[in-house]
Design a protein around this motif. Sequence first.
Motif, mmCIF file in Angstrom:
data_model
loop_
_atom_site.group_PDB
_atom_site.id
_atom_site.type_symbol
_atom_site.label_atom_id
_atom_site.label_comp_id
_atom_site.label_asym_id
_atom_site.label_seq_id
_atom_site.Cartn_x
_atom_site.Cartn_y
_atom_site.Cartn_z
ATOM 1 N N GLY A 30 -15.910 -45.006 31.266
ATOM 2 C CA GLY A 30 -16.231 -43.846 32.095
ATOM 3 C C GLY A 30 -16.851 -44.180 33.428
ATOM 4 N N TRP B 80 -13.150 -41.788 27.176
ATOM 5 C CA TRP B 80 -13.364 -41.617 28.609
ATOM 6 C C TRP B 80 -12.047 -41.514 29.383
ATOM 7 C CZ3 TRP B 80 -17.823 -39.906 29.767
ATOM 8 C CH2 TRP B 80 -18.935 -40.281 29.026
ATOM 9 N N GLU C 217 -24.060 -42.985 28.779
ATOM 10 C CA GLU C 217 -22.948 -42.177 28.279
ATOM 11 C C GLU C 217 -23.445 -40.837 27.731
ATOM 12 O OE1 GLU C 217 -19.534 -45.283 26.808
ATOM 13 O OE2 GLU C 217 -21.333 -45.096 25.592
#
Length: 677
Positions: free
Chosen positions: A338, A582, A634
């Motif tokens: 991500g 992601w 995250e």
Amino acid sequence: MPTPPVATSAKKRRACDACNRRKIQCDGEPPDTQCNWCYHHGEKCTWNRVPRPRGRARQGQDRSRSATRSESRPGPDSRPDSTDPPWNADTESPDNPTQRLVSAEPQVADKQYQPLSASPLSLQTPPITNFPDQLLSPSVSEAGPCFGKLHFAGYNLGDINSYHGIPTFSEDGKAFIRSRTGESAVFENVLPDAHEQDPRRLRETLLSSLKAMQHPDQHLALPDRRIVEEHVRFFCSSFFKLEFPIVDCVLFRDTVDAAYEPLRGPDSPEAIRAKACVFSFLSVMSLFEPDRQPTSPPVDGDVFATKTHALLPLALQDLNLTVLQTLLMLAIHRLFSGQVPSASLLHSLACRIMFMLGGHTLADPWLMNNVADRATREKRHLRRLFWLCFMIDKEICLRTGQPPAIDDEQCVLTLPEGYLDVQYVDRSLYTNESLVNDSAIPVMPGDLRLGIIKSKACKLLYSAEGLRKSDAELLRDIRELDEDLEQWRLSIPPQHRPVLSMPRDGARTESIKCPDGIRSIVIHFEYHYLIATVHRATSRCGPESSEMEGIRTSHLLTVEASRSTLLYLRFAIHVLLEEAFWIIVFYPMTAATCLFFSILLDPLNAHAQRDLDLLDLVPELIKHIRMRSLTQSEMYHLQIVDDFLAELIRLGRCAIEYAVTRARQEQWSEQQNRMVS
């Protein structure tokens, strides 16, 4: 040493040259008394500059300078304007950045002040008139670097933030939301200090890298070699090798040997490059632990990615195939984690090295039969890395709105021999290790033909040239891309072929073949996202063009493709794997934003309430993809996603209620008017 300054009278003094340059208070008195600043810095006070006239004398001189400057400007339109403020090196206009830059030039204390030359280049910047308004916005938005513009149905609604992909709405976008909902959006609370906190993980990585460089023996030690060997054996015998051909099994074993048994010592350039490559390989393998064999020990990918970062400055001293795959694997780890900005930078560097090595112009190396020859093996692997670079480049480009790192016209885009024959073969057929040998045709993470269409869409619709096209040219290019997408879709075997539109009815959904893996799911998401992206380009046309047949049809196709994305997510949620989170989460987030603005645009439409109900399911669907433990960064990112979706749902509900209330009020007003008349 001169005597320290003493207090002097309170009358207004003239500052020395040094204090005047620094705009600080001067307590000196010419010609004998030294000021406090010069005394403590061991400098001599000087008063050599020419005093500026004040009051009416100053105004008269300024008018004289302005007239002289106007008369010296070339061209028929250069007329003196008495309303313009006077300009010289001691004054600056806050509205003229060029003027500020000129006036900020340092002055020499021991020279008399001379007015800077008033050339046309230093006084004015020619206006930019050849670009549309969306190209004139600054490159850095209030929330950080901008990764693209958000348009919908003729409205310029804001930017796509580079760190989390969530829109940062412009003032016009917020006003549009307020006019349709009767509520003020609170997205500022959803993204607190986004510019400072979102890159947290990258900053932590860099700080860890610095610490590792200070203590290399402790922090950059290689893991037990058996761990690396186990992951190499798993990679070389799995289908993952064909989807992500990040290393060549024979060449990489030589790299492992160079890392653990360096011929020229552990500090040699070869050993450092090999060690960085091993660390980068383990960081990628950590992303796909659900697919690994039970005997493969788990590894911490973030730790090994940090170690790779620490070695990059030394590894980049020589550019070769090992360095290329190191950077590319690190970019893949960042992308699947991500961290799109970091992945984009690493990928751009990898592409540059790939160009230097000539991977973009290689003929099809799969036609070479002598795989035992090392040079042939290196060419084959370099070509695999080129296609990986190509696919990642188009994905990042389309997601971020940034220009591609790879220019298709400079590359040989001939597909590998036999590529289409293996592209949609059942994955279960590759359980036999003999089919995953060195000469096997790579499948790649996505369809290369779709990657070429992505690149074409970026160039035709979203490049600087594409943004200058007329409505007619835009619609022509959209039709061409639409035909390309349909030809590609029809070339896919029926069991893998994306449907044009996902049905809402559960009974009809059962007729669609359940995807057999993450690959089929991603292809469906990519197809619907490309349809929405291609037709969303008409949103740049002004609201006055919204009634044109082609633009209205494109708007409907954009909304339907976004609706299908969310319906397909609900259909395929049980097949999704955590390592793809992601990559996958981008698609429902984009689709949810599109559906939200569709609701705002026509809240009384029959689809509005059902679309809102579909939006209401998205947060729960996204949670079902989360199966592994997440890092703090995250978790922070996911909290932003949850809060953003919750605000979209709240505002969508407000838009429908607001429209219903206004419709009732208008109906009641009409009844009252009829009664009065």
